[in-house]
Motif scaffolding. Sequence first.
Motif, PDB file in Angstrom:
ATOM      1  N   HIS A 166     -18.758 -19.940-106.664  1.00 20.24           N
ATOM      2  CA  HIS A 166     -17.739 -20.391-107.607  1.00 20.24           C
ATOM      3  C   HIS A 166     -17.841 -19.522-108.858  1.00 20.24           C
ATOM      4  O   HIS A 166     -18.925 -19.337-109.385  1.00 20.24           O
ATOM      5  N   TRP A 167     -16.707 -19.012-109.300  1.00 21.09           N
ATOM      6  CA  TRP A 167     -16.676 -18.122-110.451  1.00 21.09           C
ATOM      7  C   TRP A 167     -15.907 -18.773-111.586  1.00 21.09           C
ATOM      8  O   TRP A 167     -15.050 -19.615-111.372  1.00 21.09           O
ATOM      9  N   SER A 168     -16.156 -18.314-112.810  1.00 21.80           N
ATOM     10  CA  SER A 168     -15.387 -18.754-113.969  1.00 21.80           C
ATOM     11  C   SER A 168     -15.322 -17.602-114.972  1.00 21.80           C
ATOM     12  O   SER A 168     -16.216 -16.756-115.008  1.00 21.80           O
ATOM     13  N   PRO A 169     -14.255 -17.563-115.799  1.00 27.23           N
ATOM     14  CA  PRO A 169     -14.178 -16.506-116.800  1.00 27.23           C
ATOM     15  C   PRO A 169     -15.165 -16.784-117.924  1.00 27.23           C
ATOM     16  O   PRO A 169     -15.428 -17.937-118.265  1.00 27.23           O
ATOM     17  N   GLY A 170     -15.721 -15.741-118.499  1.00 22.85           N
ATOM     18  CA  GLY A 170     -16.665 -15.903-119.592  1.00 22.85           C
ATOM     19  C   GLY A 170     -16.903 -14.578-120.279  1.00 22.85           C
ATOM     20  O   GLY A 170     -16.322 -13.554-119.916  1.00 22.85           O
ATOM     21  N   ALA A 171     -17.764 -14.589-121.284  1.00 26.55           N
ATOM     22  CA  ALA A 171     -18.058 -13.382-122.045  1.00 26.55           C
ATOM     23  C   ALA A 171     -19.512 -12.993-121.843  1.00 26.55           C
ATOM     24  O   ALA A 171     -20.349 -13.837-121.515  1.00 26.55           O
ATOM     25  N   ASP A 172     -19.800 -11.714-122.048  1.00 28.25           N
ATOM     26  CA  ASP A 172     -21.189 -11.262-121.967  1.00 28.25           C
ATOM     27  C   ASP A 172     -21.974 -11.894-123.120  1.00 28.25           C
ATOM     28  O   ASP A 172     -21.391 -12.487-124.034  1.00 28.25           O
ATOM     29  N   PRO A 173     -23.288 -11.827-123.096  1.00 26.69           N
ATOM     30  CA  PRO A 173     -24.091 -12.498-124.132  1.00 26.69           C
ATOM     31  C   PRO A 173     -23.742 -12.085-125.550  1.00 26.69           C
ATOM     32  O   PRO A 173     -23.956 -12.833-126.496  1.00 26.69           O
ATOM     33  N   HIS A 174     -23.185 -10.923-125.739  1.00 25.76           N
ATOM     34  CA  HIS A 174     -22.820 -10.452-127.073  1.00 25.76           C
ATOM     35  C   HIS A 174     -21.357 -10.760-127.396  1.00 25.76           C
ATOM     36  O   HIS A 174     -20.903 -10.479-128.502  1.00 25.76           O
ATOM     37  N   GLY A 175     -20.619 -11.278-126.430  1.00 26.19           N
ATOM     38  CA  GLY A 175     -19.215 -11.621-126.642  1.00 26.19           C
ATOM     39  C   GLY A 175     -18.294 -10.436-126.729  1.00 26.19           C
ATOM     40  O   GLY A 175     -17.136 -10.571-127.111  1.00 26.19           O
ATOM     41  N   VAL A 184     -16.645 -12.096-115.192  1.00 25.28           N
ATOM     42  CA  VAL A 184     -16.456 -13.166-114.223  1.00 25.28           C
ATOM     43  C   VAL A 184     -17.840 -13.746-113.978  1.00 25.28           C
ATOM     44  O   VAL A 184     -18.685 -13.104-113.343  1.00 25.28           O
ATOM     45  N   MET A 185     -18.077 -14.921-114.522  1.00 25.87           N
ATOM     46  CA  MET A 185     -19.396 -15.533-114.451  1.00 25.87           C
ATOM     47  C   MET A 185     -19.592 -16.200-113.090  1.00 25.87           C
ATOM     48  O   MET A 185     -18.652 -16.691-112.481  1.00 25.87           O
ATOM     49  N   GLY A 186     -20.840 -16.234-112.658  1.00 26.58           N
ATOM     50  CA  GLY A 186     -21.163 -16.899-111.400  1.00 26.58           C
ATOM     51  C   GLY A 186     -21.256 -15.937-110.238  1.00 26.58           C
ATOM     52  O   GLY A 186     -21.517 -16.341-109.114  1.00 26.58           O
ATOM     53  N   THR A 187     -21.010 -14.684-110.481  1.00 26.47           N
ATOM     54  CA  THR A 187     -21.185 -13.687-109.443  1.00 26.47           C
ATOM     55  C   THR A 187     -22.646 -13.250-109.452  1.00 26.47           C
ATOM     56  O   THR A 187     -23.349 -13.425-110.446  1.00 26.47           O
ATOM     57  N   ILE A 245     -19.141  -9.500-113.044  1.00 26.36           N
ATOM     58  CA  ILE A 245     -18.169  -8.415-113.014  1.00 26.36           C
ATOM     59  C   ILE A 245     -17.541  -8.272-114.391  1.00 26.36           C
ATOM     60  O   ILE A 245     -17.082  -9.246-114.972  1.00 26.36           O
ATOM     61  N   ASP A 246     -17.473  -7.052-114.901  1.00 29.10           N
ATOM     62  CA  ASP A 246     -16.781  -6.784-116.157  1.00 29.10           C
ATOM     63  C   ASP A 246     -15.289  -6.778-115.858  1.00 29.10           C
ATOM     64  O   ASP A 246     -14.796  -5.923-115.128  1.00 29.10           O
ATOM     65  N   ALA A 247     -14.575  -7.740-116.392  1.00 28.16           N
ATOM     66  CA  ALA A 247     -13.154  -7.874-116.082  1.00 28.16           C
ATOM     67  C   ALA A 247     -12.257  -7.301-117.174  1.00 28.16           C
ATOM     68  O   ALA A 247     -11.046  -7.360-117.056  1.00 28.16           O
ATOM     69  N   ILE A 251      -9.296 -13.360-111.727  1.00 30.09           N
ATOM     70  CA  ILE A 251     -10.314 -13.145-110.692  1.00 30.09           C
ATOM     71  C   ILE A 251     -11.067 -14.445-110.426  1.00 30.09           C
ATOM     72  O   ILE A 251     -11.284 -14.834-109.272  1.00 30.09           O
ATOM     73  N   ALA A 252     -11.443 -15.132-111.495  1.00 36.71           N
ATOM     74  CA  ALA A 252     -12.207 -16.368-111.333  1.00 36.71           C
ATOM     75  C   ALA A 252     -11.395 -17.456-110.635  1.00 36.71           C
ATOM     76  O   ALA A 252     -11.942 -18.256-109.881  1.00 36.71           O
TER      77      ALA A 252
END
Length: 138
Positions: free
Chosen positions: A33-42, A47-50, A54-56, A65-66
């Motif tokens: 299961h994936w969800s959109p999100g930001a890297d730790p630095h924003g 795409v979180m959960g991969t 993946i850098d979207a 994608i999510a």
Amino acid sequence: MSSLIDFIDARLNEDARIARAVPVAKGCAPPAHWSPGADPHGAEQWVMGTFQDIDAHTPEAAEHIARHDPARVMREVEAKRRTLGLHRNCGSGSGYCDEGGHGWSAEAEGFAGCSDLVDLASPYSDHPDFRTIWRLVN
Ligand SMILES: [Zn+2]
């Protein structure tokens, strides 16, 4: 040459096989299961959960994608299998659409057949086994 039902069955099997093959993130149960999100630095959208996020590039791409993650694909495959099961015998004289008076044994007559089966096949119209007879007619 495959029938429309065989073609849809094969494509759903491919969708499910590919969705199940996606690695699952730590702490998650398959299918992934994936969800959109930001890297730790924003700074980047991911795409979180991969297995390896993946850098979207954009929030819209990440969300798109999510939304089509393997868990959703598996839910769609199951829903489409139920629809396929309901219409499997259309055109035989005793199928779901036949009983409503709008089913016909069409492939031999140059028609695609059950419009619900044609709808199920339409997302795969770019597959090499897709027959032009199955194209939607408006
Ligand atoms: Zn039907």
